[in-house]
Design an enzyme around this catalytic site. Sequence first.
Site, PDB file in Angstrom:
ATOM      1  N   ARG A 238       0.917  19.968   7.594  1.00 33.38           N
ATOM      2  CA  ARG A 238       0.278  18.794   7.000  1.00 33.38           C
ATOM      3  C   ARG A 238      -1.174  18.670   7.472  1.00 33.38           C
ATOM      4  O   ARG A 238      -1.454  18.723   8.666  1.00 33.38           O
ATOM      5  CB  ARG A 238       1.085  17.575   7.425  1.00 33.38           C
ATOM      6  CG  ARG A 238       0.537  16.292   6.937  1.00 33.38           C
ATOM      7  CD  ARG A 238       1.472  15.187   7.361  1.00 33.38           C
ATOM      8  NE  ARG A 238       0.808  13.923   7.160  1.00 33.38           N
ATOM      9  CZ  ARG A 238       1.302  12.779   7.529  1.00 33.38           C
ATOM     10  NH1 ARG A 238       2.472  12.730   8.131  1.00 33.38           N
ATOM     11  NH2 ARG A 238       0.658  11.665   7.318  1.00 33.38           N
ATOM     12  N   LEU A 239      -2.056  18.472   6.510  1.00 35.31           N
ATOM     13  CA  LEU A 239      -3.488  18.496   6.789  1.00 35.31           C
ATOM     14  C   LEU A 239      -3.916  17.489   7.849  1.00 35.31           C
ATOM     15  O   LEU A 239      -4.599  17.819   8.807  1.00 35.31           O
ATOM     16  CB  LEU A 239      -4.216  18.209   5.477  1.00 35.31           C
ATOM     17  CG  LEU A 239      -5.688  18.518   5.425  1.00 35.31           C
ATOM     18  CD1 LEU A 239      -5.903  20.004   5.588  1.00 35.31           C
ATOM     19  CD2 LEU A 239      -6.261  18.059   4.091  1.00 35.31           C
ATOM     20  N   ALA A 240      -3.489  16.254   7.658  1.00 35.01           N
ATOM     21  CA  ALA A 240      -4.006  15.180   8.501  1.00 35.01           C
ATOM     22  C   ALA A 240      -3.687  15.416   9.973  1.00 35.01           C
ATOM     23  O   ALA A 240      -4.489  15.125  10.841  1.00 35.01           O
ATOM     24  CB  ALA A 240      -3.412  13.866   8.051  1.00 35.01           C
ATOM     25  N   LYS A 241      -2.516  15.970  10.235  1.00 31.04           N
ATOM     26  CA  LYS A 241      -2.072  16.041  11.620  1.00 31.04           C
ATOM     27  C   LYS A 241      -2.800  17.101  12.433  1.00 31.04           C
ATOM     28  O   LYS A 241      -3.301  16.860  13.504  1.00 31.04           O
ATOM     29  CB  LYS A 241      -0.579  16.386  11.646  1.00 31.04           C
ATOM     30  CG  LYS A 241       0.295  15.174  11.709  1.00 31.04           C
ATOM     31  CD  LYS A 241       1.694  15.600  12.077  1.00 31.04           C
ATOM     32  CE  LYS A 241       2.634  14.421  11.945  1.00 31.04           C
ATOM     33  NZ  LYS A 241       3.980  14.842  11.645  1.00 31.04           N
ATOM     34  N   ARG A 242      -2.816  18.301  11.891  1.00 29.44           N
ATOM     35  CA  ARG A 242      -3.232  19.428  12.714  1.00 29.44           C
ATOM     36  C   ARG A 242      -4.684  19.831  12.529  1.00 29.44           C
ATOM     37  O   ARG A 242      -5.307  20.354  13.431  1.00 29.44           O
ATOM     38  CB  ARG A 242      -2.366  20.639  12.345  1.00 29.44           C
ATOM     39  CG  ARG A 242      -1.069  20.732  13.099  1.00 29.44           C
ATOM     40  CD  ARG A 242      -1.188  21.676  14.295  1.00 29.44           C
ATOM     41  NE  ARG A 242      -1.632  23.008  13.936  1.00 29.44           N
ATOM     42  CZ  ARG A 242      -0.842  23.969  13.510  1.00 29.44           C
ATOM     43  NH1 ARG A 242       0.433  23.744  13.386  1.00 29.44           N
ATOM     44  NH2 ARG A 242      -1.332  25.156  13.226  1.00 29.44           N
TER      45      ARG A 242
END
Length: 281
Positions: A238-242
């Site tokens: 997931r983009l936002a997390k990593r």
Amino acid sequence: MDPVVTRFAPSPTGRLHLGHAYSAIRAHDRARARGGRFLLRIEDIDGTRSRPEHIDAILADLAWLGLTWDGEVVRQSRRLDRYTAALERLRAMGLLYPCCCTRAEVAEAMSAPHGAFPLYPGTCRSLAAADLSRPHAWRLDMAAAVARVGPLVWRDGDRVIAADPLAQGDVVLARKDAPASYHLAVTVDDAAQGVTDVVRGVDLFAATHVHRLLQALLGLPVPRWHHHALLTGADGERLAKRHGAPALAALRERGEDGRALAERLRAGDFPNGAAIPTFGA
Ligand code: GLU
């Protein structure tokens, strides 16, 4: 068929990133393609984390992407009386209990094994008399609530999903520091604003089980849901997390073309993951 009404409902606790842009575009385009209305709601019940400068940036980001919204921008912090009224109704049904547990106590209670994922085990549910002079949240007695309304279903796109709110445990409906929680405020507002189609990321899929239940308890209309996949990095994460997705404001301020970015998002130029979890009916 009723005119379509969708909404984008960001929490102004930080800058919007590409994933938010994608979600806003999906909701906006669904309404526009059907001659419907697209609403903007600022979810700022969290008084400690919400910031006015983030609200200003959200409005600027959406305009930069070429998105327009209909009517006034609704702010949840100005609608607290509605949430309190809904809470009172649920309390009158005997479905709420006060919870004085501290964060640490909740974390400890949740660390005990409960099955697939940690749930609040209802420590305060059986207290004969809670000390209401202490700071307290209000939790939904989930088993009692489910027993009251019976089996429920909801629609995600063309799929019919059996609601499973029990799996979410005794969720908080009013926080210690705010007269509502996310679940309650979203449910009350989507109904009050006449939202027919809730377009949002699949990260909120599980919350929908709770929202469907609250609609049944409060006698509110039931929208259709369209949970979309989340943007990911090339590795599928997931983009936002990593990946430290860039803030839209940073792109905007360095002169990038927001409308061109919106077109790339529409064209699927960015990878995304699974749209709907494979569990459920
Ligand atoms: N305010 C929520 C968020 O920013 C979204 C609410 C919703 O779409 O239901 O994650």
